[in-house]
Design an enzyme around this catalytic site. Structure first.
Site, mmCIF file in Angstrom:
data_model
loop_
_atom_site.group_PDB
_atom_site.id
_atom_site.type_symbol
_atom_site.label_atom_id
_atom_site.label_comp_id
_atom_site.label_asym_id
_atom_site.label_seq_id
_atom_site.Cartn_x
_atom_site.Cartn_y
_atom_site.Cartn_z
ATOM 1 C CB THR A 7 -4.911 -4.194 -52.415
ATOM 2 O OG1 THR A 7 -4.034 -3.243 -52.989
ATOM 3 C CG2 THR A 7 -4.299 -5.579 -52.562
ATOM 4 C CG ASN A 9 -0.082 -1.571 -54.863
ATOM 5 O OD1 ASN A 9 0.836 -2.363 -54.974
ATOM 6 N ND2 ASN A 9 0.080 -0.272 -54.702
ATOM 7 C CE LYS A 12 -1.421 -0.107 -50.573
ATOM 8 N NZ LYS A 12 -2.752 0.428 -50.249
ATOM 9 C CG ASP A 68 -6.863 4.993 -46.510
ATOM 10 O OD1 ASP A 68 -6.255 4.948 -47.605
ATOM 11 O OD2 ASP A 68 -7.480 6.004 -46.141
ATOM 12 C CB THR A 69 -1.143 4.344 -45.826
ATOM 13 O OG1 THR A 69 -1.113 2.968 -45.486
ATOM 14 C CG2 THR A 69 0.149 4.994 -45.346
ATOM 15 C CE1 TYR A 150 3.567 13.696 -49.758
ATOM 16 C CE2 TYR A 150 2.392 11.592 -49.703
ATOM 17 C CZ TYR A 150 2.395 12.955 -49.902
ATOM 18 O OH TYR A 150 1.232 13.590 -50.255
ATOM 19 C CG ASP A 151 9.018 5.501 -49.327
ATOM 20 O OD1 ASP A 151 8.392 5.751 -48.287
ATOM 21 O OD2 ASP A 151 8.945 4.415 -49.924
ATOM 22 C CE LYS A 171 8.068 1.861 -47.485
ATOM 23 N NZ LYS A 171 7.464 2.368 -48.696
#
Ligand code: IMP
Length: 192
Positions: A7, A9, A12, A68-69, A150-151, A171
């Protein structure tokens, strides 16, 4: 043991560190001077995660995992799914993605959806997959400013607040990615 998390990110990475780092030392491709972006255009989450992990395994010969999500909406036959980041356009704009989702679901009463994360681990050349799922519903309006993606539209089952209205820690406890990462962590613990 040192292991690569595929990653770039930072969020993450720190999330994964919080869950896994008692077991292993996490490094990133950038730590090894690997900065190219790895394609994520396979038709399934599993194939995308596996492709990223294999790419780095072949390049470095080191143990590696990738994730992957996707958001899978029942009434849309699992869409946006693997296309979640680029649902509205190649810009990967969360606001536009959410507007497109609301448009597609206009007038549809079945709002059931789930986030699904797949983690692919390559350990000593062997492949292992871990899955995390959080079920919920898609609201008709955005609610909350936290989180990402999309949270603001996603109300987890059993909750009265969206993923954008609960704390980062809460979360992580219930999220698809948290669940998949904890499965990975348990596996790494079990083989020690
Ligand atoms: P990735 O595979 O983690 O990069 O996720 C792909 C896309 O799925 C992201 O660009 C978001 O649109 C969406 N997504 C992934 N995880 C989440 C989440 O925790 N909340 C909301 N949207 C998410």
């Amino acid at each position: 043991m040192e292991i690569i998390f595929a990653t770039s990110n930072r969020h993450k990475l720190s999330e994964a560190k919080g869950i896994i780092e008692t077991e292993v030392l996490l490094i990133t491709p950038a730590d090894l001077g690997i900065t190219e972006s790895i394609p994520e255009d396979a038709p399934t989450l599993e194939e995308n995660a596996l492709f990223k992990a294999r790419y780095l395994w072949e390049k470095t010969g080191r143990n590696v995992f990738a994730d992957d999500t996707g958001l899978e909406v029942e009434a849309l036959n699992g869409a946006p799914g693997v296309m979640s980041a680029r649902y509205a356009s190649e810009e990967c704009d969360a606001g536009k993605n959410m507007q497109k989702l609301l448009k597609e679901l206009k007038g549809i009463s079945n709002r059931k959806a789930r986030f699904r994360t797949v983690v692919a681990l390559i350990l000593n050349g062997e492949t292992h997959l871990f899955e995390g799922i959080v079920k919920g519903t898609i609201l008709e309006d955005l609610s909350g400013t936290g989180g990402f993606g999309y949270d603001p539209l996603f109300l987890p089952d059993g909750y009265t607040k969206t993923l954008a209205e609960i704390s980062y820690e809460e979360k992580n406890l219930i999220s698809h990615r948290g669940i998949a990462m904890r499965k990975l962590s348990e596996f790494l613990k079990s083989i020690k």
